[in-house]
Design a protein around this motif. Sequence first.
Motif, mmCIF file in Angstrom:
data_model
loop_
_atom_site.group_PDB
_atom_site.id
_atom_site.type_symbol
_atom_site.label_atom_id
_atom_site.label_comp_id
_atom_site.label_asym_id
_atom_site.label_seq_id
_atom_site.Cartn_x
_atom_site.Cartn_y
_atom_site.Cartn_z
ATOM 1 N N THR A 43 0.806 -1.231 0.000
ATOM 2 C CA THR A 43 0.000 0.000 0.000
ATOM 3 C C THR A 43 0.836 1.277 0.000
ATOM 4 O O THR A 43 0.279 2.375 0.090
ATOM 5 C CB THR A 43 -0.934 0.040 1.227
ATOM 6 O OG1 THR A 43 -0.132 0.119 2.427
ATOM 7 C CG2 THR A 43 -1.821 -1.196 1.284
ATOM 8 N N ASP A 68 -1.190 -2.084 6.295
ATOM 9 C CA ASP A 68 -1.152 -3.454 5.799
ATOM 10 C C ASP A 68 -0.309 -4.287 6.756
ATOM 11 O O ASP A 68 0.225 -3.771 7.752
ATOM 12 C CB ASP A 68 -0.601 -3.527 4.366
ATOM 13 C CG ASP A 68 0.756 -2.858 4.212
ATOM 14 O OD1 ASP A 68 1.661 -3.135 5.034
ATOM 15 O OD2 ASP A 68 0.936 -2.069 3.272
ATOM 16 N N GLY A 129 -4.479 -4.764 1.497
ATOM 17 C CA GLY A 129 -4.226 -3.658 2.407
ATOM 18 C C GLY A 129 -5.360 -3.522 3.404
ATOM 19 O O GLY A 129 -6.507 -3.855 3.107
ATOM 20 N N GLY A 133 -5.032 1.832 4.441
ATOM 21 C CA GLY A 133 -4.140 1.924 3.292
ATOM 22 C C GLY A 133 -4.689 1.395 1.987
ATOM 23 O O GLY A 133 -4.032 1.500 0.951
ATOM 24 N N MET A 134 -5.895 0.841 1.987
ATOM 25 C CA MET A 134 -6.380 0.172 0.787
ATOM 26 C C MET A 134 -6.976 1.155 -0.220
ATOM 27 O O MET A 134 -7.502 2.205 0.139
ATOM 28 C CB MET A 134 -7.400 -0.915 1.157
ATOM 29 C CG MET A 134 -8.710 -0.413 1.700
ATOM 30 S SD MET A 134 -9.718 -1.704 2.512
ATOM 31 C CE MET A 134 -9.744 -3.008 1.302
ATOM 32 N N SER A 135 -6.880 0.785 -1.492
ATOM 33 C CA SER A 135 -7.444 1.603 -2.561
ATOM 34 C C SER A 135 -8.938 1.336 -2.697
ATOM 35 O O SER A 135 -9.469 0.359 -2.156
ATOM 36 C CB SER A 135 -6.755 1.265 -3.887
ATOM 37 O OG SER A 135 -7.072 -0.073 -4.277
#
Length: 357
Positions: A43, A68, A129, A133-135
């Motif tokens: 991430t 993550d 993540g 932090g994840m998209s």
Amino acid sequence: MADIQPSKALQFPAWTNDNHCLARRVLNCDLWEQLKDFKTSLTSFTINDVVRSGVAVPTSSNGVYAGDEECYRLYSQVFEPIIKEYHGMDKIPAHVSNLDSRCLTSVIHNEASILSTRCRVVRNLYGYGFPPGMSREKRLEVERILVTALESLGGDLSGTYYPYDTMTSSEKQSLIKDGYLFQESDKYQAAAGICRDWPEGRGIFYNNAKTFLVWVNEEDHLRIISMQKGADVQQVFNRLCRGIHAIDKRLLNNAQTAFAFDKQYGYLSSCPTNLGTGMRTSVHMRVPNAFNTAAEFKSTCGQLGLDVRGKHGETSEASEKAVCDVSNRQRMGRTEVELLKILIDGINSLNQYAISG
């Protein structure tokens, strides 16, 4: 550990005199210089991302979030002292889990003081993540994986998934008021980046009786909850264990993934307070009349290894002579069954104090 890649130039966190979190105490200039050019491979989480919430919200107590799994290794010099202090241990032992409800034999003796019982664990998926932090794309992918797993559950665990953005305001408020649904805004989570793209990719799953619930993509990928009226901790824990095992099996079979786990830290979470078992078991109980003030009650609970909150959750305060939320403080260093025994023994001690006091 994945290869470490240089990140964009960062500035030392802009702490102020109002910041008193553990992160500020741990992350001095020298340590920051050692870590500032690192970022995680999954991430791209930097050390500044880790402490972002602690800097932005002065009332943060720990002030760190993991984006993550790799964060706990890459930034271990920051996380480990905070983990030790919060969980009250000089050394972090290898994690041992016990999700066999048959091993829980302790019972609450005076059930009249207990209004309801709730047991939850947090989990994240390996290879994705965490919410800080994840998209957007990965959040939606995690949601799809989890909905497939959850909607295949059977028996008393069978239920329906409700995306957050499809519920009406009145439906959400009703669920929040009854303690079933997470709040729409949390300043700590927002500062950590958890609320990006809100409310897309979030939702709640629950069975018909609303005794088994799963929050999707709130602070962690899953918050698995078993709850009901009364003081039957064994029944609540049994349902929770069955739910965890069933979800775990379906994730492995359907998506070839599992819960993120570390042999030392246990089940990995966005916030280090939830490492280890990731379990918090709580009861709503009437404060015994023998306690003159809420402060006295809270102090006694602390001596018994218990936390006290207001009945409306994590950020609410316990009031004088009111119904309080009492739970296990420790998450690490003991099995789930051992932590439940601490809670049950503590509640029995509180009720005994009320009788003798």
